[in-house]
Design an enzyme around this catalytic site. Structure first.
Site, PDB file in Angstrom:
ATOM      1  N   HIS A  18       0.806  -1.224   0.000  1.00 24.64           N
ATOM      2  CA  HIS A  18       0.000   0.000   0.000  1.00 24.64           C
ATOM      3  C   HIS A  18       0.833   1.265   0.000  1.00 24.64           C
ATOM      4  O   HIS A  18       0.294   2.361  -0.055  1.00 24.64           O
ATOM      5  CB  HIS A  18      -0.920   0.020   1.222  1.00 24.64           C
ATOM      6  CG  HIS A  18      -1.915  -1.090   1.213  1.00 24.64           C
ATOM      7  ND1 HIS A  18      -2.967  -1.136   0.328  1.00 24.64           N
ATOM      8  CD2 HIS A  18      -2.010  -2.212   1.957  1.00 24.64           C
ATOM      9  CE1 HIS A  18      -3.668  -2.226   0.537  1.00 24.64           C
ATOM     10  NE2 HIS A  18      -3.109  -2.897   1.517  1.00 24.64           N
ATOM     11  N   ARG A  19       2.136   1.117   0.074  1.00 23.63           N
ATOM     12  CA  ARG A  19       2.968   2.320   0.106  1.00 23.63           C
ATOM     13  C   ARG A  19       2.867   3.115  -1.193  1.00 23.63           C
ATOM     14  O   ARG A  19       2.985   4.341  -1.172  1.00 23.63           O
ATOM     15  CB  ARG A  19       4.416   1.965   0.418  1.00 23.63           C
ATOM     16  CG  ARG A  19       4.579   1.557   1.875  1.00 23.63           C
ATOM     17  CD  ARG A  19       6.012   1.433   2.257  1.00 23.63           C
ATOM     18  NE  ARG A  19       6.632   0.335   1.532  1.00 23.63           N
ATOM     19  CZ  ARG A  19       7.905   0.038   1.599  1.00 23.63           C
ATOM     20  NH1 ARG A  19       8.721   0.752   2.346  1.00 23.63           N
ATOM     21  NH2 ARG A  19       8.395  -0.971   0.923  1.00 23.63           N
ATOM     22  N   ALA A  20       2.644   2.450  -2.299  1.00 24.98           N
ATOM     23  CA  ALA A  20       2.490   3.164  -3.570  1.00 24.98           C
ATOM     24  C   ALA A  20       1.257   4.059  -3.533  1.00 24.98           C
ATOM     25  O   ALA A  20       1.303   5.201  -3.987  1.00 24.98           O
ATOM     26  CB  ALA A  20       2.391   2.181  -4.731  1.00 24.98           C
ATOM     27  N   ASP A  21       0.162   3.548  -2.980  1.00 23.56           N
ATOM     28  CA  ASP A  21      -1.063   4.348  -2.856  1.00 23.56           C
ATOM     29  C   ASP A  21      -0.789   5.593  -2.013  1.00 23.56           C
ATOM     30  O   ASP A  21      -1.159   6.707  -2.393  1.00 23.56           O
ATOM     31  CB  ASP A  21      -2.176   3.546  -2.172  1.00 23.56           C
ATOM     32  CG  ASP A  21      -2.528   2.263  -2.864  1.00 23.56           C
ATOM     33  OD1 ASP A  21      -1.603   1.530  -3.249  1.00 23.56           O
ATOM     34  OD2 ASP A  21      -3.721   1.979  -2.994  1.00 23.56           O
ATOM     35  N   THR A  23       2.056   7.007  -1.359  1.00 21.80           N
ATOM     36  CA  THR A  23       2.982   7.898  -2.049  1.00 21.80           C
ATOM     37  C   THR A  23       2.270   8.687  -3.143  1.00 21.80           C
ATOM     38  O   THR A  23       2.508   9.894  -3.295  1.00 21.80           O
ATOM     39  CB  THR A  23       4.156   7.094  -2.646  1.00 21.80           C
ATOM     40  OG1 THR A  23       4.815   6.407  -1.578  1.00 21.80           O
ATOM     41  CG2 THR A  23       5.139   7.999  -3.354  1.00 21.80           C
TER      42      THR A  23
END
Length: 89
Positions: A18-21, A23
């Site tokens: 979920h880090r892409a979301d 970011t």
């Protein structure tokens, strides 16, 4: 609405975690603020995609990181977003 768009893009392109979301959300908000706006628009979201997803795509070892532009364009079209003129997708 932009949270849904970001989540949909992340799911469709197959990023890990979920880090892409998170970011993309922070990047889109920052881009809106830099442009003197308090609200995120489609262009902010689209500009955040290359910055946030490039190195987070699922890939094989030693495979060059790259956002699948055709798949991304299909997702964008499916969400009813218009492609922005200044981003690379």
């Amino acid at each position: 609405m932009f949270l849904f768009i970001i989540a949909k893009i992340a799911i469709e392109v197959g990023v890990d975690g979920h880090r892409a979301d998170i970011t993309m959300i922070k990047t889109a908000k920052t881009m809106a603020a830099l442009n003197g706006r308090k609200e995120v628009n489609d262009e902010d979201v689209l500009n955040s995609v290359n910055l946030a997803l490039q190195h987070r795509m699922r890939r094989r070892p030693f495979h060059e990181p790259n956002v699948d532009r055709e798949m991304l364009q299909n997702v964008i079209n499916g969400l009813g977003l218009s492609p922005c003129s200044r981003c690379n997708h």
